[in-house]
Motif scaffolding. Structure first.
Motif, mmCIF file in Angstrom:
data_model
loop_
_atom_site.group_PDB
_atom_site.id
_atom_site.type_symbol
_atom_site.label_atom_id
_atom_site.label_comp_id
_atom_site.label_asym_id
_atom_site.label_seq_id
_atom_site.Cartn_x
_atom_site.Cartn_y
_atom_site.Cartn_z
ATOM 1 N N THR A 1 0.220 -6.044 -5.971
ATOM 2 C CA THR A 1 0.082 -4.628 -6.316
ATOM 3 C C THR A 1 0.916 -3.768 -5.387
ATOM 4 O OG1 THR A 1 -2.102 -4.940 -7.263
ATOM 5 C CG2 THR A 1 -1.576 -2.726 -6.493
ATOM 6 N N SER A 2 0.850 -4.043 -4.104
ATOM 7 C CA SER A 2 1.635 -3.291 -3.130
ATOM 8 C C SER A 2 3.129 -3.436 -3.396
ATOM 9 C CB SER A 2 1.295 -3.774 -1.717
ATOM 10 O OG SER A 2 2.056 -3.074 -0.767
ATOM 11 N N ILE B 1 4.058 -1.390 -6.569
ATOM 12 C CA ILE B 1 4.074 0.043 -6.258
ATOM 13 C C ILE B 1 5.307 0.393 -5.438
ATOM 14 C CG2 ILE B 1 2.887 1.863 -4.947
ATOM 15 C CD1 ILE B 1 0.223 0.493 -5.833
ATOM 16 N N SER B 2 5.634 -0.445 -4.456
ATOM 17 C CA SER B 2 6.812 -0.196 -3.622
ATOM 18 C C SER B 2 8.097 -0.243 -4.432
ATOM 19 C CB SER B 2 6.884 -1.216 -2.479
ATOM 20 O OG SER B 2 5.787 -1.054 -1.615
ATOM 21 N N LEU C 1 -3.732 -7.897 -4.096
ATOM 22 C CA LEU C 1 -3.379 -6.688 -3.343
ATOM 23 C C LEU C 1 -1.937 -6.728 -2.872
ATOM 24 C CD1 LEU C 1 -6.680 -6.113 -1.325
ATOM 25 C CD2 LEU C 1 -5.941 -5.048 -3.459
ATOM 26 N N ILE C 2 -1.438 -7.913 -2.514
ATOM 27 C CA ILE C 2 -0.032 -8.051 -2.110
ATOM 28 C C ILE C 2 0.889 -7.736 -3.287
ATOM 29 C CG2 ILE C 2 1.747 -9.702 -1.384
ATOM 30 C CD1 ILE C 2 -0.495 -11.117 0.244
ATOM 31 N N GLU D 1 -4.361 -11.596 3.339
ATOM 32 C CA GLU D 1 -4.452 -10.519 2.354
ATOM 33 C C GLU D 1 -4.549 -11.161 0.964
ATOM 34 O OE1 GLU D 1 -4.242 -6.314 1.367
ATOM 35 O OE2 GLU D 1 -4.460 -7.342 3.275
ATOM 36 N N LEU E 1 -8.043 0.537 -4.580
ATOM 37 C CA LEU E 1 -7.653 -0.852 -4.855
ATOM 38 C C LEU E 1 -8.582 -1.846 -4.176
ATOM 39 C CD1 LEU E 1 -3.767 -0.553 -4.516
ATOM 40 C CD2 LEU E 1 -5.104 -0.719 -6.631
ATOM 41 N N ASP E 2 -8.893 -1.611 -2.911
ATOM 42 C CA ASP E 2 -9.777 -2.530 -2.176
ATOM 43 C C ASP E 2 -11.173 -2.587 -2.796
ATOM 44 O OD1 ASP E 2 -7.842 -3.310 -0.315
ATOM 45 O OD2 ASP E 2 -8.387 -1.716 1.086
ATOM 46 N N GLU F 1 -3.520 -2.735 -10.497
ATOM 47 C CA GLU F 1 -3.549 -1.336 -10.051
ATOM 48 C C GLU F 1 -3.854 -0.383 -11.194
ATOM 49 O OE1 GLU F 1 0.876 -2.389 -10.548
ATOM 50 O OE2 GLU F 1 -0.941 -3.386 -9.893
#
Length: 112
Positions: free
Chosen positions: A86-87, A90-91, A83-84, A79, A57-58, A47
């Motif tokens: 990174t999510s 961030i969360s 990306l997982i 997915e 991101l995508d 990220e």
């Protein structure tokens, strides 16, 4: 190339026009190459590298796939792990900062 500190958390990078002409790149292209290099060296997380490029991101993920730096999942419905992760990062950061929503709001607007 000259680095000018703006504040404690950011800096400005000035690239001489001659350098950009020599390498035949725009500033954005140069930043993208720097971000990719730092990501490959594991100096930036996914990220962070995407943010440096200014890309979503995508879009950054697709760029890395197109350059064979990342391999997409074998199942197109899955997915990508980058990306997982990174999510999740961030969360977790948002939770640490207190940027959370009550569980009662979890499904608000789902039928809209």
């Amino acid at each position: 190339m000259k680095l000018l500190p703006l504040n404690e958390t950011s800096m400005s990078l000035i690239l001489p026009a001659e350098l950009l002409q020599t390498v035949q790149m725009t500033e954005a292209q140069m930043l993208t190459e720097i971000a990719i290099m730092l990501y490959q060296q594991q100096r930036l997380q996914f990220e962070q590298a995407a943010e440096l490029t200014g890309m979503a991101l995508d879009d950054f993920y697709q760029l890395l796939v197109s350059r064979n730096i990342l391999t997409p999942p074998t199942d197109p419905d899955d997915e990508p792990k980058e990306l997982i992760l990174t999510s999740l990062r961030i969360s977790l950061q948002q939770a640490k900062e207190g940027k959370v929503h009550p569980i009662s709001e979890l499904w608000d607007g789902i039928d809209d």
